[in-house]
Scaffold this motif. Structure first.
Motif, PDB file in Angstrom:
ATOM      1  N   SER A  29      31.839  43.512 -32.716  1.00 60.72           N
ATOM      2  CA  SER A  29      30.381  43.596 -32.536  1.00 60.72           C
ATOM      3  C   SER A  29      29.981  44.953 -31.972  1.00 60.72           C
ATOM      4  O   SER A  29      29.045  45.602 -32.461  1.00 60.72           O
ATOM      5  N   LEU A  30      30.711  45.376 -30.930  1.00 61.21           N
ATOM      6  CA  LEU A  30      30.398  46.662 -30.300  1.00 61.21           C
ATOM      7  C   LEU A  30      30.693  47.818 -31.246  1.00 61.21           C
ATOM      8  O   LEU A  30      29.958  48.817 -31.279  1.00 61.21           O
ATOM      9  N   LYS A  31      31.761  47.681 -32.038  1.00 58.27           N
ATOM     10  CA  LYS A  31      32.131  48.746 -32.979  1.00 58.27           C
ATOM     11  C   LYS A  31      31.073  48.907 -34.068  1.00 58.27           C
ATOM     12  O   LYS A  31      30.613  50.030 -34.337  1.00 58.27           O
ATOM     13  N   VAL A  32      30.666  47.798 -34.685  1.00 62.33           N
ATOM     14  CA  VAL A  32      29.665  47.858 -35.758  1.00 62.33           C
ATOM     15  C   VAL A  32      28.327  48.365 -35.215  1.00 62.33           C
ATOM     16  O   VAL A  32      27.691  49.255 -35.805  1.00 62.33           O
ATOM     17  N   SER A  33      27.904  47.814 -34.080  1.00 62.84           N
ATOM     18  CA  SER A  33      26.615  48.234 -33.503  1.00 62.84           C
ATOM     19  C   SER A  33      26.674  49.680 -33.014  1.00 62.84           C
ATOM     20  O   SER A  33      25.679  50.400 -33.086  1.00 62.84           O
ATOM     21  N   ILE A  39      24.361  56.551 -36.115  1.00 64.06           N
ATOM     22  CA  ILE A  39      23.668  57.000 -37.333  1.00 64.06           C
ATOM     23  C   ILE A  39      22.153  56.893 -37.168  1.00 64.06           C
ATOM     24  O   ILE A  39      21.407  57.823 -37.497  1.00 64.06           O
ATOM     25  N   SER A  40      21.685  55.760 -36.651  1.00 59.99           N
ATOM     26  CA  SER A  40      20.235  55.566 -36.512  1.00 59.99           C
ATOM     27  C   SER A  40      19.641  56.515 -35.470  1.00 59.99           C
ATOM     28  O   SER A  40      18.478  56.924 -35.593  1.00 59.99           O
ATOM     29  N   THR A  41      20.442  56.885 -34.463  1.00 62.75           N
ATOM     30  CA  THR A  41      19.950  57.843 -33.458  1.00 62.75           C
ATOM     31  C   THR A  41      19.754  59.221 -34.089  1.00 62.75           C
ATOM     32  O   THR A  41      18.717  59.872 -33.864  1.00 62.75           O
ATOM     33  N   LEU A  42      20.740  59.663 -34.863  1.00 64.37           N
ATOM     34  CA  LEU A  42      20.627  60.977 -35.510  1.00 64.37           C
ATOM     35  C   LEU A  42      19.426  61.022 -36.458  1.00 64.37           C
ATOM     36  O   LEU A  42      18.642  61.982 -36.447  1.00 64.37           O
ATOM     37  N   ILE A  43      19.287  59.968 -37.268  1.00 65.87           N
ATOM     38  CA  ILE A  43      18.179  59.943 -38.233  1.00 65.87           C
ATOM     39  C   ILE A  43      16.841  59.731 -37.513  1.00 65.87           C
ATOM     40  O   ILE A  43      15.849  60.418 -37.785  1.00 65.87           O
ATOM     41  N   GLY A  44      16.826  58.766 -36.591  1.00 66.31           N
ATOM     42  CA  GLY A  44      15.577  58.389 -35.920  1.00 66.31           C
ATOM     43  C   GLY A  44      14.965  59.508 -35.092  1.00 66.31           C
ATOM     44  O   GLY A  44      13.768  59.777 -35.186  1.00 66.31           O
ATOM     45  N   ILE A  45      15.793  60.168 -34.281  1.00 67.61           N
ATOM     46  CA  ILE A  45      15.265  61.259 -33.446  1.00 67.61           C
ATOM     47  C   ILE A  45      14.808  62.425 -34.323  1.00 67.61           C
ATOM     48  O   ILE A  45      13.785  63.067 -34.041  1.00 67.61           O
ATOM     49  N   TYR A  98      30.243  42.643 -47.870  1.00 69.26           N
ATOM     50  CA  TYR A  98      31.120  41.795 -47.055  1.00 69.26           C
ATOM     51  C   TYR A  98      32.163  42.618 -46.304  1.00 69.26           C
ATOM     52  O   TYR A  98      33.333  42.231 -46.207  1.00 69.26           O
ATOM     53  N   THR A  99      31.748  43.765 -45.814  1.00 67.80           N
ATOM     54  CA  THR A  99      32.609  44.591 -44.961  1.00 67.80           C
ATOM     55  C   THR A  99      31.828  44.977 -43.703  1.00 67.80           C
ATOM     56  O   THR A  99      30.584  44.912 -43.687  1.00 67.80           O
ATOM     57  N   PRO A 100      32.518  45.411 -42.644  1.00 65.07           N
ATOM     58  CA  PRO A 100      31.807  45.888 -41.455  1.00 65.07           C
ATOM     59  C   PRO A 100      30.871  47.065 -41.778  1.00 65.07           C
ATOM     60  O   PRO A 100      29.842  47.236 -41.111  1.00 65.07           O
ATOM     61  N   SER A 101      31.212  47.865 -42.784  1.00 67.61           N
ATOM     62  CA  SER A 101      30.349  48.993 -43.159  1.00 67.61           C
ATOM     63  C   SER A 101      28.987  48.507 -43.637  1.00 67.61           C
ATOM     64  O   SER A 101      27.949  49.099 -43.299  1.00 67.61           O
ATOM     65  N   ALA A 102      28.975  47.434 -44.430  1.00 70.40           N
ATOM     66  CA  ALA A 102      27.700  46.884 -44.902  1.00 70.40           C
ATOM     67  C   ALA A 102      26.868  46.380 -43.735  1.00 70.40           C
ATOM     68  O   ALA A 102      25.636  46.546 -43.707  1.00 70.40           O
ATOM     69  N   MET A 103      27.540  45.777 -42.748  1.00 69.78           N
ATOM     70  CA  MET A 103      26.823  45.294 -41.568  1.00 69.78           C
ATOM     71  C   MET A 103      26.219  46.459 -40.777  1.00 69.78           C
ATOM     72  O   MET A 103      25.096  46.386 -40.284  1.00 69.78           O
ATOM     73  N   ALA A 104      26.994  47.550 -40.670  1.00 68.61           N
ATOM     74  CA  ALA A 104      26.489  48.729 -39.960  1.00 68.61           C
ATOM     75  C   ALA A 104      25.284  49.335 -40.687  1.00 68.61           C
ATOM     76  O   ALA A 104      24.336  49.801 -40.047  1.00 68.61           O
ATOM     77  N   ILE A 105      25.315  49.319 -42.017  1.00 76.13           N
ATOM     78  CA  ILE A 105      24.180  49.843 -42.797  1.00 76.13           C
ATOM     79  C   ILE A 105      22.920  49.022 -42.519  1.00 76.13           C
ATOM     80  O   ILE A 105      21.827  49.566 -42.288  1.00 76.13           O
ATOM     81  N   ALA A 106      23.063  47.697 -42.534  1.00 76.64           N
ATOM     82  CA  ALA A 106      21.910  46.828 -42.271  1.00 76.64           C
ATOM     83  C   ALA A 106      21.358  47.062 -40.870  1.00 76.64           C
ATOM     84  O   ALA A 106      20.134  47.142 -40.667  1.00 76.64           O
ATOM     85  N   GLN A 107      22.248  47.174 -39.893  1.00 82.86           N
ATOM     86  CA  GLN A 107      21.794  47.413 -38.520  1.00 82.86           C
ATOM     87  C   GLN A 107      21.137  48.784 -38.378  1.00 82.86           C
ATOM     88  O   GLN A 107      20.169  48.949 -37.633  1.00 82.86           O
ATOM     89  N   THR A 108      21.658  49.763 -39.112  1.00 81.33           N
ATOM     90  CA  THR A 108      21.059  51.105 -39.067  1.00 81.33           C
ATOM     91  C   THR A 108      19.629  51.078 -39.594  1.00 81.33           C
ATOM     92  O   THR A 108      18.724  51.699 -39.005  1.00 81.33           O
ATOM     93  N   ILE A 109      19.417  50.351 -40.691  1.00 77.86           N
ATOM     94  CA  ILE A 109      18.067  50.266 -41.271  1.00 77.86           C
ATOM     95  C   ILE A 109      17.102  49.591 -40.294  1.00 77.86           C
ATOM     96  O   ILE A 109      15.928  49.967 -40.200  1.00 77.86           O
ATOM     97  N   LEU A 110      17.590  48.623 -39.547  1.00 76.54           N
ATOM     98  CA  LEU A 110      16.732  47.928 -38.592  1.00 76.54           C
ATOM     99  C   LEU A 110      16.450  48.771 -37.346  1.00 76.54           C
ATOM    100  O   LEU A 110      15.342  48.719 -36.794  1.00 76.54           O
TER     101      LEU A 110
END
Length: 233
Positions: A29-33, A39-45, A98-110
């Motif tokens: 959980s901590l790794k994916v988040s 990624i979201s910090t770099l893009i968001g800021i 169905y990989t941790p990468s896909a989960m990280a992408i979804a969390q990044t978009i959110l």
């Protein structure tokens, strides 16, 4: 009430037993988040800084879009990412579904719109005063921009922490794109949902306690940075 108290007692014992499955779920959980947050910090800021300090056509629309996307429905994001990454989607060839990468992408978009919108609000609040003062002292436009971002750092940090809170608590989107596969894509939130359905409240409560502790730490940091920002002004 007895069931809840008993469940909490067993959950605490479970946490202190250092169960391998429990801690592997927490670590994933901590790794994916964490990846999603970087990624979201770099893009968001970057987005927040550009829309705050640059005047261009469509700027107001982008700001409205960021504010709207702060409340993106997770299941909609999950569906969107699923369609992109599915075998028939444009990025299906990458095999990320169905990989941790896909989960990280979804969390990044959110998380990205939250960080971008809050960073924008933070920078706008200090931009005019600090930029004018810096320019009057002979700073170049780039130096003035860096000074503005530096002055807004506490509020920007609070934006990043808010984005992390959004990412780590997510369940709907990552369940769609991650599939909740044991030992591979199963994280705290999806495990809580699964174990609750199965009536296994011990593991669900243990993970709930850990998630609450993480949320408490995040919110404590958020409050601390906000106080630092207020005192600095």
């Amino acid at each position: 009430m007895d069931i809840i108290l008993s469940g909490f007692s067993r959950a605490i014992s479970f946490i202190l037993s250092f169960d391998k499955e429990l801690y592997s779920i927490i670590f994933l959980s901590l790794k994916v988040s964490g990846v999603a947050l970087i990624i979201s910090t770099l893009i968001g800021i970057s987005i927040g800084a550009v829309v705050s300090m640059r005047r261009f056509f469509g700027r107001d629309f982008i700001i409205s879009l960021l504010n709207t996307f702060m409340g993106l429905p997770p299941v909609v994001v999950g569906l969107f990412v699923y369609l992109l990454l599915s075998r028939s989607g444009p990025f299906g060839f990458m095999g990320l579904l169905y990989t941790p990468s896909a989960m990280a992408i979804a969390q990044t978009i959110l998380a990205t719109p939250i960080i971008a919108a809050l960073s924008h609000a933070a920078i706008v609040n200090v931009e005019d005063t600090i930029r004018n003062a810096a320019m009057a002292l002979g700073a170049t436009p780039l130096q003035a921009s860096v000074k503005v971002i530096t002055e807004a750092r506490y509020s920007i940090t609070a934006a990043v922490i808010a984005g992390f809170g959004r990412a780590i608590a997510e369940v709907g989107a990552i369940l769609i794109v991650g599939g909740n596969i044991a030992g591979y894509t199963r994280v705290m939130t999806t495990t809580i949902a699964l174990e609750t359905d199965k009536g296994n409240f011990e593991l669900a409560l243990a993970l709930g306690i850990v998630l609450l502790l993480i949320s408490l730490i995040v919110n404590t940091l958020l409050y601390w940075f906000q106080k630092r920002g207020i005192k600095q002004r």
